[in-house]
Design a protein around this motif. Sequence first.
Motif, PDB file in Angstrom:
ATOM      1  N   ALA A  49       2.220   6.103  -7.292  1.00 48.77           N
ATOM      2  CA  ALA A  49       1.043   6.767  -7.858  1.00 48.77           C
ATOM      3  C   ALA A  49       1.175   8.282  -7.753  1.00 48.77           C
ATOM      4  N   ALA A  50       1.696   8.764  -6.627  1.00 52.47           N
ATOM      5  CA  ALA A  50       1.868  10.210  -6.442  1.00 52.47           C
ATOM      6  C   ALA A  50       2.833  10.784  -7.470  1.00 52.47           C
ATOM      7  N   ASN A  51       3.848  10.018  -7.823  1.00 45.40           N
ATOM      8  CA  ASN A  51       4.820  10.484  -8.815  1.00 45.40           C
ATOM      9  C   ASN A  51       4.210  10.639 -10.199  1.00 45.40           C
ATOM     10  N   ASN A  52       3.053  10.013 -10.411  1.00 45.89           N
ATOM     11  CA  ASN A  52       2.371  10.098 -11.703  1.00 45.89           C
ATOM     12  C   ASN A  52       1.294  11.183 -11.726  1.00 45.89           C
ATOM     13  N   ILE A  53       1.258  12.002 -10.672  1.00 47.85           N
ATOM     14  CA  ILE A  53       0.245  13.056 -10.568  1.00 47.85           C
ATOM     15  C   ILE A  53       0.917  14.424 -10.544  1.00 47.85           C
ATOM     16  N   THR A  54       0.344  15.367 -11.273  1.00 46.71           N
ATOM     17  CA  THR A  54       0.815  16.749 -11.200  1.00 46.71           C
ATOM     18  C   THR A  54      -0.327  17.651 -10.749  1.00 46.71           C
ATOM     19  N   VAL A  55       0.021  18.639  -9.941  1.00 46.67           N
ATOM     20  CA  VAL A  55      -0.913  19.675  -9.513  1.00 46.67           C
ATOM     21  C   VAL A  55      -0.304  21.010  -9.918  1.00 46.67           C
ATOM     22  N   ALA A  56      -1.026  21.766 -10.722  1.00 44.32           N
ATOM     23  CA  ALA A  56      -0.503  23.025 -11.265  1.00 44.32           C
ATOM     24  C   ALA A  56       0.840  22.784 -11.962  1.00 44.32           C
ATOM     25  N   LYS A  57       0.896  21.680 -12.699  1.00 44.29           N
ATOM     26  CA  LYS A  57       2.072  21.292 -13.490  1.00 44.29           C
ATOM     27  C   LYS A  57       3.290  20.934 -12.640  1.00 44.29           C
ATOM     28  N   GLN A  58       3.076  20.687 -11.355  1.00 40.46           N
ATOM     29  CA  GLN A  58       4.171  20.303 -10.469  1.00 40.46           C
ATOM     30  C   GLN A  58       3.973  18.860 -10.002  1.00 40.46           C
ATOM     31  N   ALA A  59       5.020  18.061 -10.113  1.00 36.91           N
ATOM     32  CA  ALA A  59       4.947  16.659  -9.708  1.00 36.91           C
ATOM     33  C   ALA A  59       4.806  16.540  -8.192  1.00 36.91           C
ATOM     34  N   LEU A  60       4.132  15.486  -7.766  1.00 33.67           N
ATOM     35  CA  LEU A  60       3.910  15.257  -6.340  1.00 33.67           C
ATOM     36  C   LEU A  60       4.766  14.112  -5.815  1.00 33.67           C
ATOM     37  N   GLU A  61       4.887  14.081  -4.512  1.00 31.94           N
ATOM     38  CA  GLU A  61       5.440  12.907  -3.839  1.00 31.94           C
ATOM     39  C   GLU A  61       4.612  12.640  -2.598  1.00 31.94           C
ATOM     40  N   CYS A  62       4.568  11.373  -2.216  1.00 30.88           N
ATOM     41  CA  CYS A  62       3.784  10.959  -1.053  1.00 30.88           C
ATOM     42  C   CYS A  62       4.721  10.684   0.118  1.00 30.88           C
ATOM     43  N   LEU A  63       4.386  11.234   1.271  1.00 30.28           N
ATOM     44  CA  LEU A  63       5.146  11.002   2.493  1.00 30.28           C
ATOM     45  C   LEU A  63       4.284  10.215   3.470  1.00 30.28           C
ATOM     46  N   GLN A  64       4.691   9.001   3.778  1.00 28.94           N
ATOM     47  CA  GLN A  64       3.993   8.222   4.791  1.00 28.94           C
ATOM     48  C   GLN A  64       4.231   8.875   6.150  1.00 28.94           C
TER      49      GLN A  64
ATOM     50  N   ILE B 187      -5.652  12.217  14.728  1.00 23.04           N
ATOM     51  CA  ILE B 187      -6.286  11.838  13.458  1.00 23.04           C
ATOM     52  C   ILE B 187      -6.477  10.326  13.385  1.00 23.04           C
ATOM     53  N   LEU B 188      -5.517   9.580  13.932  1.00 20.86           N
ATOM     54  CA  LEU B 188      -5.584   8.115  13.889  1.00 20.86           C
ATOM     55  C   LEU B 188      -6.711   7.537  14.742  1.00 20.86           C
ATOM     56  N   ARG B 189      -7.349   8.354  15.552  1.00 23.88           N
ATOM     57  CA  ARG B 189      -8.498   7.866  16.321  1.00 23.88           C
ATOM     58  C   ARG B 189      -9.638   7.456  15.396  1.00 23.88           C
ATOM     59  N   SER B 190      -9.695   8.065  14.217  1.00 21.38           N
ATOM     60  CA  SER B 190     -10.767   7.740  13.274  1.00 21.38           C
ATOM     61  C   SER B 190     -10.221   7.410  11.887  1.00 21.38           C
ATOM     62  N   ALA B 191      -8.967   6.974  11.835  1.00 22.06           N
ATOM     63  CA  ALA B 191      -8.350   6.626  10.552  1.00 22.06           C
ATOM     64  C   ALA B 191      -7.352   5.496  10.751  1.00 22.06           C
ATOM     65  N   SER B 192      -7.017   4.835   9.650  1.00 20.42           N
ATOM     66  CA  SER B 192      -6.042   3.743   9.701  1.00 20.42           C
ATOM     67  C   SER B 192      -4.654   4.181   9.269  1.00 20.42           C
ATOM     68  N   CYS B 193      -4.605   5.158   8.366  1.00 21.68           N
ATOM     69  CA  CYS B 193      -3.328   5.544   7.785  1.00 21.68           C
ATOM     70  C   CYS B 193      -3.354   7.034   7.450  1.00 21.68           C
ATOM     71  N   VAL B 194      -2.249   7.719   7.714  1.00 18.48           N
ATOM     72  CA  VAL B 194      -2.153   9.150   7.445  1.00 18.48           C
ATOM     73  C   VAL B 194      -0.922   9.398   6.577  1.00 18.48           C
ATOM     74  N   PHE B 195      -1.114  10.165   5.519  1.00 19.71           N
ATOM     75  CA  PHE B 195       0.000  10.470   4.629  1.00 19.71           C
ATOM     76  C   PHE B 195      -0.128  11.901   4.121  1.00 19.71           C
TER      77      PHE B 195
ATOM     78  N   HIS C 251       0.825  -1.212   0.000  1.00 17.96           N
ATOM     79  CA  HIS C 251       0.000   0.000   0.000  1.00 17.96           C
ATOM     80  C   HIS C 251       0.861   1.266   0.000  1.00 17.96           C
ATOM     81  N   GLN C 252       1.908   1.275   0.811  1.00 17.69           N
ATOM     82  CA  GLN C 252       2.753   2.466   0.883  1.00 17.69           C
ATOM     83  C   GLN C 252       3.545   2.666  -0.407  1.00 17.69           C
ATOM     84  N   LYS C 253       4.038   1.571  -0.973  1.00 29.70           N
ATOM     85  CA  LYS C 253       4.759   1.678  -2.247  1.00 29.70           C
ATOM     86  C   LYS C 253       3.824   2.145  -3.349  1.00 29.70           C
ATOM     87  N   PHE C 254       2.602   1.638  -3.339  1.00 32.32           N
ATOM     88  CA  PHE C 254       1.616   2.055  -4.335  1.00 32.32           C
ATOM     89  C   PHE C 254       1.406   3.564  -4.291  1.00 32.32           C
ATOM     90  N   ARG C 255       1.204   4.110  -3.091  1.00 30.27           N
ATOM     91  CA  ARG C 255       0.955   5.546  -2.981  1.00 30.27           C
ATOM     92  C   ARG C 255       2.164   6.365  -3.423  1.00 30.27           C
TER      93      ARG C 255
END
Length: 208
Positions: A140-155, A185-193, A133-137
């Motif tokens: 996947a984040a590297n394949n997304i751009t916001v305002a023409k800027q590439a993203l990265e996901c931080l676990q 946040i984890l009181r009502s969630a499983s994973c935060v990134f 799951h973490q590798k997927f995110r």
Amino acid sequence: MMDIAIYSLVDDMVSKAGTEGVVEYWLRVGESYAERMGKEAYVGWPAFNVAMKEGRTSLTVEGEVNVLTDLAIIDKDGDVIGYVYALKTCPMAPTMRRYISRIGPIPDSDTDVADSYNNRIRDSAVSNYCITHQKFREVAANNITVAKQALECLQLANKGMTGDVKMVPENLARINVDERHIKSILRSASCVFALIVKGKSAGEEIIE
């Protein structure tokens, strides 16, 4: 039957390839899955966050994601460079619950593989499935751009079935968010990134 089979598969994989081999396999699965999702582009953070809320982006295939708009990540120039997100329920949680209720305790191989990943790569897995799951995110984040800027996901953090929590201090420091906030946040969630503009970091003020 699939609940039994998936854990039997992990046991079999560990016996044949060892825990390190299973870790590498799950990493490849996560990467391959993300690459198949294709590329996405959004005109800005508002458009991207709407897509996250409505489940229209690859990063929501795991389940419902809460967009924490109160946790905008700001750089030293005052620009928004990202946000924090919370996956409400781990996609493997139903399988784990069914296995426990029908079969018994989760096999030791689950913890063994997670420990191998935590010791060798990053201390962020509460289950062997976290690896995929973490590798997927990340990919996947590297394949997304916001305002023409590439993203990265931080676990940032996740919570296991028994309540055990894993935090990633170096990533929390990079976005300047206090771990006490993430624990709430984890009181009502499983994973935060966090999703941020690639290569960027937050300013000096810590968000509590």
